[in-house]
Design an enzyme around this catalytic site. Structure first.
Site: not given
Ligand SMILES: [Mg+2]
Ligand SMILES: [Zn+2]
Length: 192
Positions: A9, A11
Site C-alpha cells: 500500500d 499512503d
Molecule cells: Mg493506506
C-alpha cells in the site's frame, strides 16, 4: 512455480498519510520505508505498489498529477537505492464522480483487480505473495487472493487495531512499520 509478489500500500505505509495526497510537495516517506523497499528489492520478488486513488474519481487530482507524485516517490526511493517494479492504482469510486471513474470496478481494494493484473504481468503466485498495508481493506485484499497479510501500525493501522476486527478478516502479522514488515517477509521467505 510463480514468483513472489510483495504488494505495498502507499499512503500510511510507504509515505505519511495526509488524507488525499494531491501534490508531490506533500510526499514524505515514513522513516525506514526506503530501507525496507531496498531490502525487499534484494529478495527474489516483484515489489509493487497497490493504491486506491478515489481522489481521481472525486476530482481532487488528475491521473497526470498522480504520475508526478509517483515520479517523486521513485526519486525519493532512488536516493536510498530502492525501487518499485510497478505501480498499480484504482482511480474509481462506486458512487462519486462521472464515468469512467464512477465505476463498480474490481480493482478498488479489497477487490483483487490490481493483484490480478500483476499476476498476469509478472507471473506472480499470489499464494506465495505478501500484502502490506495500514487498512483492513489491505488485509482484505490479501485474504481475497490467498496472500499473507501484514498490517502496519503506521498511518491508520493503530486506529484499525483499536476497533474489533470483523469476522473473516485474517491478519497474519502486525508490524510496527514497513521496515518491520519486510523483516517478517524475509523470515517467511527463508523458511519457504
Ligand atoms: Mg493506506
Ligand atoms: Zn478500480
Amino acid at each position: 512455480m510463480g514468483r513472489i509478489g510483495i504488494f505495498l500500500d502507499r499512503d500510511g505505509t510507504i509515505n505519511v498519510e495526509v488524507d488525499y495526497l494531491t501534490s508531490p510537495k506533500d510526499l514524505h516517506l515514513i522513516p525506514g520505508a526506503a530501507d525496507a523497499v531496498r531490502e525487499a528489492n534484494g529478495l527474489d520478488a516483484v515489489v509493487c505498489v497497490v493504491t486506491n486513488q478515489a481522489g481521481i474519481a472525486r476530482g481532487l487530482l488528475s491521473e497526470e498529477r498522480l504520475a508526478e507524485i509517483h515520479a517523486a516517490l521513485r526519486e525519493e526511493l532512488a536516493k536510498h537505492g530502492a525501487h518499485i517494479d510497478a505501480f498499480y492504482y484504482c482511480p474509481h469510486h462506486p458512487t462519486l464522480g462521472e464515468p469512467p471513474y464512477r465505476s463498480d470496478c474490481d480493482c478498488r481494494k479489497p477487490g483483487p483487480g490490481m493483484i490480478n493484473a500483476a499476476v498476469k504481468e509478472f507471473g506472480i503466485d499470489p499464494k506465495r505473495s505478501f500484502v502490506v498495508g495500514d487498512r483492513l481493506l489491505d488485509v482484505g485484499l490479501a485474504n481475497a487472493v490467498g496472500a499473507t497479510s501484514i498490517l502496519v501500525r503506521t498511518g491508520y493501522g493503530s486506529t484499525e487495531l483499536s476497533r474489533p476486527i470483523p469476522e473473516g478478516v485474517k491478519i497474519d502479522y502486525v508490524a510496527k512499520d514497513l521496515y518491520d514488515a519486510i523483516q517478517f517477509v524475509k523470515r517467511m521467505i527463508q523458511h519457504d
